[in-house]
Design an enzyme around this catalytic site. Sequence first.
Site, short mmCIF file in Angstrom:
data_model
loop_
_atom_site.label_atom_id
_atom_site.label_comp_id
_atom_site.label_asym_id
_atom_site.label_seq_id
_atom_site.Cartn_x
_atom_site.Cartn_y
_atom_site.Cartn_z
N ASN A 9 0.81 -1.21 0.00
CA ASN A 9 0.00 0.00 0.00
C ASN A 9 0.85 1.27 0.00
OD1 ASN A 9 -2.95 -0.45 -0.01
ND2 ASN A 9 -2.44 -1.85 1.64
N THR A 10 2.07 1.17 0.46
CA THR A 10 2.94 2.35 0.52
C THR A 10 4.11 2.22 -0.43
OG1 THR A 10 2.48 2.22 2.89
CG2 THR A 10 3.96 3.98 2.17
N TYR A 91 -8.89 -19.33 4.65
CA TYR A 91 -10.04 -18.54 4.17
C TYR A 91 -10.91 -19.41 3.26
CZ TYR A 91 -8.43 -13.72 5.32
OH TYR A 91 -8.06 -12.55 5.93
N ASP A 100 -0.10 -10.57 -0.79
CA ASP A 100 1.18 -10.53 -0.04
C ASP A 100 1.20 -11.57 1.08
OD1 ASP A 100 -0.74 -9.10 1.45
OD2 ASP A 100 0.65 -7.49 2.02
N ASP A 120 4.19 -9.79 9.10
CA ASP A 120 4.53 -8.81 8.06
C ASP A 120 4.18 -7.43 8.59
OD1 ASP A 120 4.88 -7.21 5.85
OD2 ASP A 120 3.90 -8.57 4.45
N SER A 123 2.49 -1.43 5.98
CA SER A 123 1.51 -0.35 6.18
C SER A 123 0.47 -0.82 7.19
CB SER A 123 0.83 0.00 4.87
OG SER A 123 1.79 0.34 3.91
N1 LIG Z 1 12.05 3.98 3.38
C1 LIG Z 1 10.86 3.79 3.95
N2 LIG Z 1 9.76 4.40 3.45
C2 LIG Z 1 8.54 4.20 4.00
N3 LIG Z 1 8.33 3.43 5.08
C3 LIG Z 1 9.39 2.81 5.63
C4 LIG Z 1 10.70 2.94 5.09
N4 LIG Z 1 11.53 2.18 5.84
C5 LIG Z 1 10.79 1.62 6.79
N5 LIG Z 1 9.51 2.01 6.71
C6 LIG Z 1 8.43 1.56 7.59
O1 LIG Z 1 7.82 0.54 6.86
C7 LIG Z 1 6.40 0.56 7.05
C8 LIG Z 1 5.81 0.19 5.71
O2 LIG Z 1 6.26 -1.12 5.46
P1 LIG Z 1 6.38 -1.76 4.01
O3 LIG Z 1 7.32 -0.98 3.20
O4 LIG Z 1 6.63 -3.19 4.23
O5 LIG Z 1 4.91 -1.45 3.55
P2 LIG Z 1 4.08 -1.91 2.34
O6 LIG Z 1 4.66 -3.15 1.74
O7 LIG Z 1 3.82 -0.76 1.48
O8 LIG Z 1 2.80 -2.23 3.14
P3 LIG Z 1 1.69 -3.32 3.01
O9 LIG Z 1 2.34 -4.53 2.43
O10 LIG Z 1 1.25 -3.50 4.42
O11 LIG Z 1 0.69 -2.71 2.12
C9 LIG Z 1 6.03 1.95 7.54
O12 LIG Z 1 5.16 1.81 8.67
C10 LIG Z 1 7.35 2.57 7.96
O13 LIG Z 1 7.40 2.79 9.36
C1 LIG Z 2 -3.78 -6.56 5.16
C2 LIG Z 2 -2.94 -6.06 3.99
C3 LIG Z 2 -3.21 -4.58 3.77
C4 LIG Z 2 -1.46 -6.22 4.39
O1 LIG Z 2 -0.64 -5.76 3.38
C5 LIG Z 2 -3.20 -6.89 2.70
O2 LIG Z 2 -2.84 -8.22 2.89
C6 LIG Z 2 -4.63 -6.79 2.25
O3 LIG Z 2 -5.04 -5.82 1.67
N1 LIG Z 2 -5.43 -7.85 2.54
C7 LIG Z 2 -6.83 -7.96 2.15
C8 LIG Z 2 -7.66 -8.45 3.29
C9 LIG Z 2 -7.27 -9.83 3.81
O4 LIG Z 2 -6.12 -10.27 3.69
O5 LIG Z 2 -8.17 -10.49 4.38
K LIG Z 3 4.19 -6.17 2.33
#
Ligand SMILES: Nc1ncnc2c1ncn2[C@@H]1O[C@H](COP(=O)(O)OP(=O)(O)OP(=O)(O)O)[C@@H](O)[C@H]1O
Ligand SMILES: CC(C)(CO)[C@@H](O)C(=O)NCCC(=O)O
Ligand SMILES: [K+]
Length: 243
Positions: A9-10, A91, A100, A120, A123
Amino acid sequence: MKLYVDAGNTRLKWCLEEAGETVASGAGVLDEENPLPGIAGFASRISRIAVSTVASEEKRERLLGYLAGLSNVPARCYWSEPERGGLQNAYSDYDRMGADRWHAMYGAWIGHKQGFVVVDAGSAVTVDFVDQYGRHLGGYILPGLQMMFRSLKTDAARIGFDPGQVLETGPGKSTGECVNHGVAWLSDAMIVRILWDAQAFGLADVLVTGGDADRLIGLGLSGIHRPDLVLAGLRAIADEEAS
Ligand SMILES: Nc1ncnc2c1ncn2[C@@H]1O[C@H](COP(=O)(O)OP(=O)(O)OP(=O)(O)O)[C@@H](O)[C@H]1O
Ligand SMILES: CC(C)(CO)[C@@H](O)C(=O)NCCC(=O)O
Ligand SMILES: [K+]
């Protein structure tokens, strides 16, 4: 060369693989013009593109558009499945599970057949339990660190603070301490509970991934840090589909 993409998500993580070896990897932001900084020089050598994503449809389409401009090879998205290689999704609506989570569990299942927990910390934080028979026992979805800070900041008028990477869990004596220690204290309680449940379910290993993995490990989550776990599972699945 094969390109694997984990679009959260990020942030977005990618790696390029040739003959089983990672030749390049990087991270980017989905919303930016180039979500895969560093990839351009390799574009003409890409022979496969596999994507695991939990981003919105709009963002996924934008990513696919970017990848279509990068390479003539069509990108394929991989989703959650009911079963693979003995790993069984808890599920009944298996396609509702974030890709993911499924890919991280499969990445773990390959090398940890004695049962495991996947944490994990992205976000959002997800915790999933898998026993030695490959049965996914279910899991939890919790707010992530930045999400908690953001909601305290935006939904309460008088909670002013600077978010910090604090591992201090003692009672706070200022707003900033109460928030930062509070979030660390909550994470600490979650960690104790994860380790407790792992033992209660008889699971041998705790695998930790996501951007906040180091923070949880720093707070006492004794586990194996696998920053690439989603990509590892995606890679294994894409290989199996191709063979
Ligand atoms: N360079 C960076 N930029 C943004 N977030 C970071 C960074 N390094 C560490 N973080 C931390 O990582 C977290 C986001 O994790 P990650 O990058 O795994 O998210 P994501 O894969 O986008 O999220 P998700 O899979 O949950 O949608 C944030 O809460 C933040 O605190
Ligand atoms: C929970 C997150 C946001 C973690 O990245 C992702 O796995 C997601 O969007 N899941 C959908 C809802 C579920 O896993 O039940
Ligand atoms: K992730």
